[in-house]
Structures are given as structure tokens and as C-alpha cells.
Design an enzyme around this catalytic site. Structure first.
Site, PDB file in Angstrom:
ATOM      1  CD  GLU A   1     -20.992  13.027 -22.129  1.00  0.00           C
ATOM      2  OE1 GLU A   1     -20.747  12.047 -22.829  1.00  0.00           O
ATOM      3  OE2 GLU A   1     -20.938  14.144 -22.291  1.00  0.00           O
TER       4      GLU A   1
ATOM      5  CE  LYS B   1     -18.145  11.873 -26.466  1.00  0.00           C
ATOM      6  NZ  LYS B   1     -19.191  12.321 -25.270  1.00  0.00           N
TER       7      LYS B   1
ATOM      8  CG  ASP C   1     -24.457  -2.888 -34.772  1.00  0.00           C
ATOM      9  OD1 ASP C   1     -23.920  -2.259 -34.207  1.00  0.00           O
ATOM     10  OD2 ASP C   1     -24.364  -3.983 -35.294  1.00  0.00           O
TER      11      ASP C   1
ATOM     12  CG  HIS D   1     -20.145  18.502 -18.730  1.00  0.00           C
ATOM     13  ND1 HIS D   1     -20.763  17.400 -19.414  1.00  0.00           N
ATOM     14  CD2 HIS D   1     -19.227  18.018 -18.143  1.00  0.00           C
ATOM     15  CE1 HIS D   1     -19.940  16.383 -19.321  1.00  0.00           C
ATOM     16  NE2 HIS D   1     -19.045  16.532 -18.490  1.00  0.00           N
TER      17      HIS D   1
END
Ligand code: MEV
Length: 449
Positions: free
Chosen positions: A85, A280, A296, A393
Site C-alpha cells: 500500500e 485496519k 505469522d 494517500h
């Protein structure tokens, strides 16, 4: 339609690729070339990657970047991040620099215990079972002594084994719940091996004990497995400063910024739709470092989301307070990690990441990763309550748009320069690209490319 294949895993890598190309790409040579073009040039390194999983055809690249200037507990670190991202590394780096000037991140490992269960069914007298499990407690330790010796030498081992009555959830359902300290290893194999032995110890002890009826002796072991929920393996990272130090060049005053920021956190504490997006963003910072250090990320994700729901509704993992003019922002997260074992000694980039971080213990890595999550959340909220998220962004996303349009380096330079002073959006970027290339509309782009 593609054919069902038997024994695919036994084929050579070349044969697997050919089969895939034949069945799904009409034998297109380009599909074969593409897969091979991502092979590592050094054959032993490629073989190492081939053997991590079954049916490896190629490698899947994800960018590997660093966010420098992270001051964590007085140590200055460049944090490795593996993520696709566009804005994540930039955001982490920006937050790190901001807090570098204000004392950095302070962390505390609150607990380090991991939990596993033998899930079993028992039909009989419950107090008798409870007393019996207590009476054979030392046997659980004795029967696993050969597996636990090394871990004990490192300061870890089994911390407790107890019976848990789950019959309120499901008739006849019980657990042996065991708690473990696994030091610098994530410990999954160690825990599962111990649990499987506990189930054998329990079954054999009950079946040879005459106080149990024949029916009671028929306990059924359902499964033995660690839990990825680790509410006793928690780390806190926090940043704080005087409100007056919260200047960031935006139009609003530090006081207003602090209040707006705190309100945004409160909303994520109260409102699951917002909490999900809020968390998130935190996981953007957490996962990227978890992946770069060979841990993991599915386990960490699962634990964090269960932890976020522990009070009965899904809530923010971060919190904020403003007291006596001090702004404080912190995260509490479960974080079961390893810095030895697993991929840590195998994957060359994982080794690099751990070297870059100064070979941290698992506890130090917990602190680093929690700080990365906190930094990410700080950057997101800071943008959200001031300029809005799209400015930063889209600036980072601009190169993706230009690459999709197959812009040349010269075209990119002109367009990037243009957007230094203009708001980026997909449509404006396409329009600007058309202008620079001298074409009328996007349809011409697809014709040309
Ligand atoms: C995007 O990947 C993450 C954010 O949506 C997080 C947030 O809204 O807090 C920006």
C-alpha cells in the site's frame, strides 16, 4: 474447462508451470516467461524459497522499505516494512520523525504468556474429574520433560495446566488449558507438542484409575492446539507531549488538534464501523513489520481483532487522553512473535530485517511492532482530522496511476511536479497525462498501449 489433476505436487516445477499454462493460459508462452522472470537468479536461494511451501511456481514480490527515525525506548531504529500500500511507509516515517522530536515511543511488555488447549468430551462426575486433574498435575510436567528441557534452560516452559469446564457452552465439553512461556520463539510447535502429550497423559491416567466408571473412562479427545488469542501476551507503546508541542504546520491550533484527535479515537472506541477502519490502519503498520521479520501476520491479526472485541463490541486498539495539558496516545495489543526458529534463520530478507533491528529479543520486537502500529494510527488520524486522508494517500498513489498508464520517466517527472501544487485525483491525473502526452482522451491511451 481445466482438467482435475492428480499428483500435481509430485511434478517438477517446470512441469507444474507447463500444466498451468496449458490448462489456464492456452499454452501462452508469456505466462510461462512471466513466472520464470520472477525466479531468483541464484539457484540455491530460489530452491530455499521453493521449499517454503508446496507447489511453488515462482515468487510474489512485495516492496520492502524502511521507516527511519523511530526512537523506541531510547534506541533509534530504521524499521523494515514489507507492504504494497503506497502511503504506509511514508506515514510511518512521518510519525516517527514527529515523535522523535518529542521523546519518541515508550513501551512496556505487560505479559508474555501463550495459551493452548486440549479440547475433550467427558460424561460423568465433574468434581471428581476436577480433583483428579489436580492430582495428576505434576505428571503433565514429567511426561513432557524431554520436550521442555531446552525451553526451561532458556527461562521458559509450562506455567500451568488446569481443567476448564465448558459445559455451559456445549454439553460434556471440557478443556485442559495450559499456559506457556516460550521466550524468543513464537512457540507454536513447542506448545502443540506439549498439548498432544497432555492428552495422552490424561487419557491413560483416567483409563487406569478405578474411581472412574467405564463410561467416564471413555473421554474423547477432540483436538490439541494452541490458541492464537493471546490476551496474556500484551505490549503497550505510548507517545506523549505537552499539547503546545502538537504543532504540525496545519491551520488548526494545538489545542483544537488535540481535541479533534481525541474525539476521533473516542469514536473508534464506541463505533464498530469506524473501529474496523481505525484498526485496519493500525494493522497496516503492524503487519508490514510482522511480515518483514518473518512472523505469522495471520496469527497477529486474529489475536488483535479478538482482543479488540474483548469487551463485547469491536473497539479501537488505541486510546488517547488529555490531562493537565499533556496529550497521551497509546496502544495495547496482543503480539505473539518469534525472533528465533521458523523463517527467522532461513529467509535471507528476514535475517536482514532482524540484523537491521539489532537482533531484538521477541519482547523487544513486540515493542517495535506495537510502536509501528501506533505510529501508523497517529499518521492516519492526524491527516483525517486536519487535511483529510486523500491528500497524502493520492500523492503516494499517483505513481501507481502513472505506471498503469505506462507513463515514461520524463512524463512522470512533469506530472509529479504539477501535483506538488495541485490535488491528486484519478481523473485529474489521467487528464494531465493526456495533456503531457498530447493525446485527447483516455481511450487513446488504451489504443496506444
Ligand atoms: C488506509 O489503509 C487506512 C486508513 O483508512 C486508516 C484510518 O482510517 O484510520 C487511512
Amino acid at each position: 474447462m481445466a482438467k482435475v489433476v492428480k499428483g500435481f505436487s509430485k511434478l517438477s516445477k517446470e512441469a507444474k508451470i507447463e500444466w498451468i499454462a496449458e490448462q489456464y493460459f492456452n499454452k501462452d508462452e508469456n505466462s510461462i516467461e512471466l513466472l520464470k522472470s520472477y525466479w531468483h537468479a541464484d539457484a540455491p536461494t530460489q530452491k530455499l524459497h521453493d521449499e517454503f511451501i508446496e507447489n511453488t511456481l515462482s515468487n510474489f514480490y512485495t516492496p520492502y522499505g524502511v521507516a527511519p527515525n523511530f526512537l523506541i525506548d531510547g534506541k533509534l531504529l530504521a524499521i523494515p516494512m514489507a507492504i504494497e500500500e503506497s502511503s504506509v511507509v511514508a506515514a510511518a516515517a512521518k510519525s516517527a520523525s514527529f515523535w522523535l522530536e518529542r521523546g519518541g515511543f515508550k513501551t512496556k511488555v505487560i505479559s508474555t504468556i501463550k495459551i493452548g488447549h486440549v479440547h475433550f468430551m467427558y460424561e460423568g462426575d465433574v468434581p471428581k474429574l476436577r480433583e483428579f486433574v489436580k492430582s495428576i498435575n505434576s505428571k503433565f510436567y514429567e511426561d513432557t520433560a524431554s520436550f521442555t528441557a531446552n525451553m526451561e534452560a532458556r527461562g521458559g516452559g509450562i506455567r500451568s495446566v488446569e481443567l476448564v469446564d465448558k459445559t455451559d457452552k456445549l454439553d460434556h465439553y471440557f478443556q485442559l488449558e495450559a499456559r506457556f512461556e516460550t521466550c524468543d520463539s513464537m512457540g507454536a510447535n513447542f506448545i502443540n507438542t506439549c498439548l498432544e502429550q497432555f492428552s495422552k497423559t490424561l487419557t491413560s491416567a483416567i483409563s487406569s484409575n478405578n474411581t472412574f466408571t467405564e463410561k467416564e473412562k471413555q473421554i474423547q479427545i477432540v483436538m490439541c492446539i494452541l490458541s492464537n488469542y493471546t490476551p496474556e501476551c500484551i505490549v503497550r507503546s505510548e507517545v506523549s507531549c505537552n499539547i503546545s508541542e502538537l504543532t504540525d504546520g496545519s491551520d488548526i491550533s494545538p489545542e483544537e488538534f488535540a481535541q479533534k484527535f481525541k474525539r476521533a479515537v473516542t469514536i473508534a472506541e464506541l463505533e464498530p464501523y469506524r473501529a474496523t477502519t481505525h484498526n485496519k490502519g493500525i494493522m497496516n503498520g503492524i503487519d508490514a513489520v510482522v511480515i518483514a521479520t518473518g512472523n505469522d501476520f495471520r496469527a497477529v491479526e486474529a489475536a488483535c481483532h479478538t482482543y479488540a472485541s474483548r469487551n463485547g463490541s469491536y473497539q479501537s486498539l488505541t486510546h488517547c487522553s488529555i490531562t493537565d495539558g499533556i496529550f497521551k496516545f497509546w496502544i495495547d495489543v496482543p503480539m505473539a512473535l518469534g525472533t528465533v526458529g521458523g523463517l527467522t534463520t532461513l529467509h535471507p530478507m528476514v535475517k536482514f530485517s532482524l540484523d537491521l533491528l539489532g537482533r531484538p529479543s521477541a519482547y523487544e520486537l513486540m515493542s517495535i511492532i506495537a510502536s509501528s502500529g501506533l505510529a501508523q494510527n497517529f499518521a492516519a488520524l492526524r491527516a483525517l482530522v486536519t487535511t483529510g486522508i486523500q491528500k497524502g494517500h493520492m500523492k503516494m498513489h499517483l505513481l501507481n496511476i502513472l505506471n498503469q498508464l505506462e507513463a515514461t520517466e520524463a512524463e512522470k517527472a512533469i506530472i509529479v511536479d504539477y501535483f506538488k501544487h495541485n490535488t491528486v485525483s484519478h481523473s485529474v491525473a489521467v487528464r494531465k497525462f493526456c495533456e503531457v502526452r498530447g493525446i485527447k482522451n483516455p481511450q487513446e491511451i488504451s489504443k496506444n498501449h
